[in-house]
Design an enzyme around this catalytic site. Structure first.
Site, PDB file in Angstrom:
ATOM      1  N   ARG A  67       0.854  -1.185   0.000  1.00 26.72           N
ATOM      2  CA  ARG A  67       0.000   0.000   0.000  1.00 26.72           C
ATOM      3  C   ARG A  67       0.889   1.233   0.000  1.00 26.72           C
ATOM      4  O   ARG A  67       1.569   1.526   0.973  1.00 26.72           O
ATOM      5  CB  ARG A  67      -0.951  -0.007   1.208  1.00 26.72           C
ATOM      6  N   ALA A  79     -10.875  -6.993  -1.441  1.00 25.54           N
ATOM      7  CA  ALA A  79     -11.814  -5.873  -1.501  1.00 25.54           C
ATOM      8  C   ALA A  79     -11.632  -5.124  -2.805  1.00 25.54           C
ATOM      9  O   ALA A  79     -10.629  -5.288  -3.502  1.00 25.54           O
ATOM     10  CB  ALA A  79     -11.578  -4.934  -0.323  1.00 25.54           C
ATOM     11  N   GLU A  95     -14.507  -9.507  -6.834  1.00 22.86           N
ATOM     12  CA  GLU A  95     -13.259  -9.201  -6.135  1.00 22.86           C
ATOM     13  C   GLU A  95     -12.664 -10.438  -5.459  1.00 22.86           C
ATOM     14  O   GLU A  95     -11.443 -10.615  -5.477  1.00 22.86           O
ATOM     15  CB  GLU A  95     -13.470  -8.078  -5.124  1.00 22.86           C
ATOM     16  N   GLU A  99      -8.928 -11.499  -6.781  1.00 19.97           N
ATOM     17  CA  GLU A  99      -7.784 -11.350  -5.885  1.00 19.97           C
ATOM     18  C   GLU A  99      -7.285 -12.660  -5.294  1.00 19.97           C
ATOM     19  O   GLU A  99      -6.091 -12.793  -5.016  1.00 19.97           O
ATOM     20  CB  GLU A  99      -8.118 -10.375  -4.753  1.00 19.97           C
ATOM     21  N   GLU A 141      -4.195  -5.746 -13.748  1.00 20.64           N
ATOM     22  CA  GLU A 141      -2.814  -5.687 -14.231  1.00 20.64           C
ATOM     23  C   GLU A 141      -1.885  -4.853 -13.343  1.00 20.64           C
ATOM     24  O   GLU A 141      -0.678  -5.039 -13.368  1.00 20.64           O
ATOM     25  CB  GLU A 141      -2.765  -5.190 -15.672  1.00 20.64           C
TER      26      GLU A 141
END
Length: 185
Positions: A67, A79, A95, A99, A141
């Site tokens: 992050r 999420a 999602e 993920e 991507e």
């Protein structure tokens, strides 16, 4: 019971500062209840979902992701943001698959909350996913994640160490602990 009219801040003017792919930023001048004025910096966000996916073995499926605002990786729930007009359940299904590669038999809406109402209007839908079936992840991507499966104790330890610290995952962790405490599934 909710008589809060005396707290209302009337918007006098709005200035759009920034419009990006994820957020918009504006500055409002408001009239305060005491008659004075103030500026409010407001982030507009179209909303998001998070998925507390629990395996049949009682493990939480999470992702470790870098992050940039924190300059480090943290562990959090799968999420993502809602696309315009998208239903929260459809976003949760998408999602989770993108993920983690997991698909779920059951999605249950657990909670709805504002992530940080002091400056943002983002509303987050939290789902619990069960009856998981493992598959191949398909991240965006520009999205790089490691999928991790955690026991409740492992998740607690990551929370204590600060590796889990985002609001959606902490809310889910407390909900998971409550389910365990009360013996509900």
């Amino acid at each position: 019971m909710n008589d809060s009219k005396h707290l209302y801040e009337k918007t006098l003017s709005t200035q759009q500062i920034f419009e990006g792919k994820v957020i918009k930023l504006r500055v409002d001048e408001v009239l305060l209840p005491n008659g004075k004025t103030a500026k409010r910096e407001i982030v507009n966000h179209q909303g998001a979902v998070a998925v507390m996916a629990l395996t049949d073995e009682g493990k939480l499926v999470a992702v470790r992701q870098f992050r940039k605002p924190l300059e480090r990786a943290i562990v959090e729930l799968p999420a993502g943001k809602l696309e315009p007009g998208e239903e929260p359940l459809a976003c949760a299904i998408r999602e989770l698959k993108e993920e983690t590669g997991y698909e779920a038999e059951t999605f249950t809406h657990l909670s709805l909350f504002y992530t940080s109402p002091g400056f943002a209007d983002e509303l987050l839908h939290l789902f619990v996913a069960t009856g998981l079936k493992k598959g191949e992840s398909q991240p965006d991507e520009d999205e790089f994640v490691d999928v991790v499966e955690l026991t409740l104790e492992e998740a607690r330890e990551l929370h204590r160490s600060g590796e889990i610290g985002d609001a959606k995952t902490v809310v889910a962790l407390f909900a998971w602990e409550s389910r365990e405490f009360y013996g509900t599934k």
